[in-house]
Design a protein around this motif. Structure first.
Motif, PDB file in Angstrom:
ATOM      1  N   ALA A  16       0.833  -1.207   0.000  1.00  0.00           N
ATOM      2  CA  ALA A  16       0.000   0.000   0.000  1.00  0.00           C
ATOM      3  C   ALA A  16       0.864   1.252   0.000  1.00  0.00           C
ATOM      4  N   THR A  17       1.957   1.221   0.740  1.00  0.00           N
ATOM      5  CA  THR A  17       2.860   2.370   0.809  1.00  0.00           C
ATOM      6  C   THR A  17       3.444   2.694  -0.563  1.00  0.00           C
ATOM      7  N   ILE A  18       3.834   1.645  -1.298  1.00  0.00           N
ATOM      8  CA  ILE A  18       4.392   1.857  -2.642  1.00  0.00           C
ATOM      9  C   ILE A  18       3.324   2.358  -3.603  1.00  0.00           C
TER      10      ILE A  18
ATOM     11  N   ASN B 264       0.691   3.964  -2.918  1.00  0.00           N
ATOM     12  CA  ASN B 264       0.270   5.319  -2.541  1.00  0.00           C
ATOM     13  C   ASN B 264       1.267   6.384  -2.967  1.00  0.00           C
ATOM     14  N   ALA B 265       2.489   5.963  -3.294  1.00  0.00           N
ATOM     15  CA  ALA B 265       3.580   6.911  -3.524  1.00  0.00           C
ATOM     16  C   ALA B 265       3.229   7.989  -4.542  1.00  0.00           C
ATOM     17  N   ILE B 266       2.688   7.591  -5.677  1.00  0.00           N
ATOM     18  CA  ILE B 266       2.424   8.558  -6.742  1.00  0.00           C
ATOM     19  C   ILE B 266       1.324   9.535  -6.362  1.00  0.00           C
ATOM     20  N   PHE B 267       0.313   9.052  -5.636  1.00  0.00           N
ATOM     21  CA  PHE B 267      -0.799   9.935  -5.254  1.00  0.00           C
ATOM     22  C   PHE B 267      -0.395  10.889  -4.137  1.00  0.00           C
ATOM     23  N   LEU B 268       0.399  10.394  -3.178  1.00  0.00           N
ATOM     24  CA  LEU B 268       0.888  11.277  -2.121  1.00  0.00           C
ATOM     25  C   LEU B 268       1.864  12.298  -2.684  1.00  0.00           C
ATOM     26  N   ALA B 269       2.661  11.863  -3.649  1.00  0.00           N
ATOM     27  CA  ALA B 269       3.594  12.802  -4.300  1.00  0.00           C
ATOM     28  C   ALA B 269       2.826  13.886  -5.042  1.00  0.00           C
ATOM     29  N   ALA B 270       1.773  13.471  -5.755  1.00  0.00           N
ATOM     30  CA  ALA B 270       0.955  14.443  -6.481  1.00  0.00           C
ATOM     31  C   ALA B 270       0.268  15.400  -5.516  1.00  0.00           C
ATOM     32  N   GLY B 271      -0.247  14.861  -4.407  1.00  0.00           N
ATOM     33  CA  GLY B 271      -0.885  15.703  -3.401  1.00  0.00           C
ATOM     34  C   GLY B 271       0.085  16.698  -2.812  1.00  0.00           C
ATOM     35  N   THR B 272       1.314  16.244  -2.548  1.00  0.00           N
ATOM     36  CA  THR B 272       2.356  17.127  -2.014  1.00  0.00           C
ATOM     37  C   THR B 272       2.696  18.234  -3.011  1.00  0.00           C
ATOM     38  N   PHE B 273       2.799  17.848  -4.294  1.00  0.00           N
ATOM     39  CA  PHE B 273       3.120  18.828  -5.332  1.00  0.00           C
ATOM     40  C   PHE B 273       2.066  19.930  -5.393  1.00  0.00           C
ATOM     41  N   PHE B 274       0.799  19.555  -5.501  1.00  0.00           N
ATOM     42  CA  PHE B 274      -0.264  20.547  -5.663  1.00  0.00           C
ATOM     43  C   PHE B 274      -0.460  21.382  -4.402  1.00  0.00           C
TER      44      PHE B 274
ATOM     45  N   VAL C  13      10.005   9.029  -3.408  1.00  0.00           N
ATOM     46  CA  VAL C  13      11.173   8.175  -3.159  1.00  0.00           C
ATOM     47  C   VAL C  13      11.121   7.581  -1.751  1.00  0.00           C
ATOM     48  N   VAL C  14      10.788   8.420  -0.762  1.00  0.00           N
ATOM     49  CA  VAL C  14      10.711   7.944   0.625  1.00  0.00           C
ATOM     50  C   VAL C  14       9.635   6.867   0.753  1.00  0.00           C
ATOM     51  N   GLN C  15       8.470   7.102   0.145  1.00  0.00           N
ATOM     52  CA  GLN C  15       7.380   6.126   0.204  1.00  0.00           C
ATOM     53  C   GLN C  15       7.811   4.792  -0.402  1.00  0.00           C
ATOM     54  N   ILE C  16       8.448   4.843  -1.552  1.00  0.00           N
ATOM     55  CA  ILE C  16       8.870   3.613  -2.235  1.00  0.00           C
ATOM     56  C   ILE C  16       9.918   2.867  -1.411  1.00  0.00           C
ATOM     57  N   ILE C  17      10.883   3.603  -0.861  1.00  0.00           N
ATOM     58  CA  ILE C  17      11.926   2.965  -0.053  1.00  0.00           C
ATOM     59  C   ILE C  17      11.327   2.309   1.188  1.00  0.00           C
TER      60      ILE C  17
ATOM     61  N   LEU D 260       9.414  -0.835   0.176  1.00  0.00           N
ATOM     62  CA  LEU D 260      10.304  -1.953  -0.149  1.00  0.00           C
ATOM     63  C   LEU D 260      10.910  -2.567   1.111  1.00  0.00           C
ATOM     64  N   ILE D 261      11.269  -1.726   2.074  1.00  0.00           N
ATOM     65  CA  ILE D 261      11.817  -2.228   3.343  1.00  0.00           C
ATOM     66  C   ILE D 261      10.764  -3.064   4.069  1.00  0.00           C
ATOM     67  N   LEU D 262       9.519  -2.598   4.079  1.00  0.00           N
ATOM     68  CA  LEU D 262       8.448  -3.340   4.741  1.00  0.00           C
ATOM     69  C   LEU D 262       8.208  -4.682   4.062  1.00  0.00           C
ATOM     70  N   ILE D 263       8.204  -4.700   2.746  1.00  0.00           N
ATOM     71  CA  ILE D 263       8.002  -5.961   2.028  1.00  0.00           C
ATOM     72  C   ILE D 263       9.151  -6.926   2.329  1.00  0.00           C
ATOM     73  N   TRP D 264      10.374  -6.409   2.352  1.00  0.00           N
ATOM     74  CA  TRP D 264      11.535  -7.235   2.685  1.00  0.00           C
ATOM     75  C   TRP D 264      11.404  -7.797   4.098  1.00  0.00           C
ATOM     76  N   ALA D 265      11.012  -6.942   5.054  1.00  0.00           N
ATOM     77  CA  ALA D 265      10.858  -7.375   6.442  1.00  0.00           C
ATOM     78  C   ALA D 265       9.751  -8.414   6.564  1.00  0.00           C
ATOM     79  N   GLY D 266       8.650  -8.210   5.825  1.00  0.00           N
ATOM     80  CA  GLY D 266       7.552  -9.169   5.862  1.00  0.00           C
ATOM     81  C   GLY D 266       7.971 -10.539   5.373  1.00  0.00           C
TER      82      GLY D 266
END
Length: 210
Positions: A86-88, A90-100, A121-125, A128-134
């Motif tokens: 979900a974090t990954i 969401n990345a594009i939508f949160l980035a777009a929200g931050t931009f606007f 970038v932070v969201q994606i990283i 990925l860390i959460l998926i690795w940990a899972g």
């Protein structure tokens, strides 16, 4: 964990998913109705979509867990992976929200773009860390890192459970939003308590090579 079994945790996750869906729709609608300025309306819609994505994934996983039976390691691993996914997404939508949001505040195009890129970038990283940990919790490639991760997750889940419990006393119950926020906080507190106890179970320990 007679009370905190897959049925209870599944139900709690279903409630969290539904609350995220409601919050996402409400945020998008409120943005359209109450916000002045096209950019802030678009930002609200983007944030609303992000909440909807999280809600759908958590709701679906809650239904799966409630349908059980599931081992503790499967539930913990799956939930961490779902949140990471979900974090990954969401990345594009949160980035777009931050931009606007930044662009509406006259931050400038360059600053707005940079803020959006950093957010993505932070969201994606983190995702990925959460998926690795899972996957590590699920027993993938047991090694020294798995043991260190086990200790970290035990501490993190305990801290999150305590912080969520403390947060229960800070909501305004005179409003609908306050009541819904309280319900969500109670649900997350239950989830974190479950995750903490599950990490100490024989099943998770064996899965992580402890």
């Amino acid at each position: 964990m007679s009370f905190l079994d897959n049925k209870t945790v599944g139900l709690v996750l279903i409630i969290i998913g539904l609350l995220n869906l409601v919050a996402g729709i409400a945020r998008a609608v409120n943005g359209v109705l109450d916000t002045e300025g096209t950019y802030l309306i678009i930002a609200a819609i983007c944030y609303g979509i992000a909440s909807l994505i999280s809600g759908i994934l958590i709701l679906g996983y809650g239904i799966k867990v409630r349908g059980g039976p599931n081992d503790e390691s499967d539930i913990v691993s799956g939930l961490i992976i779902v949140i990471g996914t979900a974090t990954i997404l969401n990345a594009i939508f949160l980035a777009a929200g931050t931009f606007f949001t930044n662009y509406d505040s006259d931050a400038g195009l360059g600053t707005s773009v940079w803020a959006a890129i950093v957010t993505m970038v932070v969201q994606i990283i983190v995702g990925l860390i959460l998926i690795w940990a899972g996957r590590k919790v699920g027993g993938k490639s047991k090694n020294v890192i798995s043991k260190v991760l086990w200790v970290l997750l035990v501490v993190i889940f305990l801290i999150l459970a305590v912080l969520q419990f403390i947060a229960l006393f800070g909501f305004d119950l005179g409003t609908l939003n306050g009541i819904l926020a309280l319900v969500a906080a109670i649900c997350w507190a239950i989830v974190y308590i479950y995750l903490f106890i599950a990490m100490l179970s024989k099943d998770v320990k064996e899965s992580m090579g402890i």
